[in-house]
Design an enzyme around this catalytic site. Structure first.
Site, PDB file in Angstrom:
ATOM      1  N   ARG A 153      47.134  21.450  21.483  1.00 17.01           N
ATOM      2  CA  ARG A 153      46.389  22.530  22.136  1.00 17.01           C
ATOM      3  C   ARG A 153      46.687  22.628  23.626  1.00 17.01           C
ATOM      4  NH1 ARG A 153      41.094  21.564  18.630  1.00 17.01           N
ATOM      5  NH2 ARG A 153      41.339  19.644  19.787  1.00 17.01           N
ATOM      6  N   GLU A 161      39.318   5.767  18.291  1.00 15.99           N
ATOM      7  CA  GLU A 161      38.087   5.096  17.859  1.00 15.99           C
ATOM      8  C   GLU A 161      38.425   3.876  16.996  1.00 15.99           C
ATOM      9  OE1 GLU A 161      33.754   6.426  16.060  1.00 15.99           O
ATOM     10  OE2 GLU A 161      35.504   7.712  15.811  1.00 15.99           O
TER      11      GLU A 161
END
Lengths: 170, 170
Positions: free
Chosen positions: A58, A95
């Site tokens: 993006r 994560e």
């Protein structure tokens, strides 16, 4: 124009408890898209970048029209194995586990001033990896340009003390 | 300007025997980047698109500045699991196995004319999947815009009989 009107909130994406800020309504609106690029160009002009580095994928969406608008060159910061020539590589923490980003070694002439662009800054992990990559090329960081900053995640704290422009804060 | 001067040939990427056409020198050259977008805009103007659909992720690189240049909206055609709202999905064939592309169901107002953009057409598999997706939204295909066409792979034969613009042919 209030860009907030063109950001859609999607609850529980990509997983339960996360409120996703969806930029696709902004992209599909010609005036909002152009206004976003113009506003970002205006706000980063003082940083005097020579090149834009956009983070896959993006960051490509806003980085390339920004480069066109400002008359600059663009270099993609990509996921591993996508760039065909010799690359530098930098790791960032997810994560669960780690991932890597790559940048062509010859992306910029040495000593260039590079603006790092992405759609969003959350924890700042990928932007910090982009910093490491740009430095490896012998260039300096002019600053950062983001459309959205998730201020609660304090991603700025993971970046060097350089100018950070974000158009929308949540 | 001869855009060929800004495409780099990388032998044996991504695997032995493949000659990869690298667009990163073009992206890093401000005049070449802007000229490419201007030329593509000029050559697709007669197709009168309302929207640009860009295929992840190098289709974003040219599709978004093209949308900005032409005053159109942009919608990303993405790999599975990336788009947050309700999507349509279409399969395409890889050398070994298959993959999918997705498009938001509300990407375009029904009846829009959509230009499908990617950096390169090889076998045409991903562009054909994008055609299927755009049709599912109730819009029509205005045509296709590519920077590079690998003519030996005859990707055109896998697309419907609609206008195809490619700036460079190899």
């Amino acid at each position: 124009m209030d860009l907030n009107d063109h950001i859609r909130e999607i609850p529980d994406f990509p997983k339960p408890g996360i409120l996703f800020r969806d930029i696709t309504p902004l992209l599909s609106h010609p005036e909002a898209l152009r206004y976003t690029v113009d506003l970002l160009a205006e706000q980063v002009a003082d940083l005097k970048p020579d090149y834009i580095a956009g983070i896959e994928s993006r960051g490509f969406i806003f980085g390339v029209p920004l480069a066109c608008r400002m008359g600059l060159g663009f270099a993609p910061v990509r996921k591993p194995g996508k760039l065909p020539a010799a690359t530098y590589s930098a790791e960032y923490v997810l994560e669960y586990g780690t991932d890597r980003l790559e940048l062509h070694q010859d992306a910029f002439p040495s000593g260039s001033r590079v603006l790092i662009v992405d759609d969003l800054i959350a924890t700042g992990g990928t932007a910090a990896a982009a910093v490491e990559l740009v430095k490896k090329t012998g260039s300096e960081i002019a600053g950062f340009g983001f459309i959205i900053e998730l201020t609660g995640l304090a991603g700025r704290n993971n970046l060097p003390d350089l100018p950070i422009v974000s158009l929308l804060q949540y």
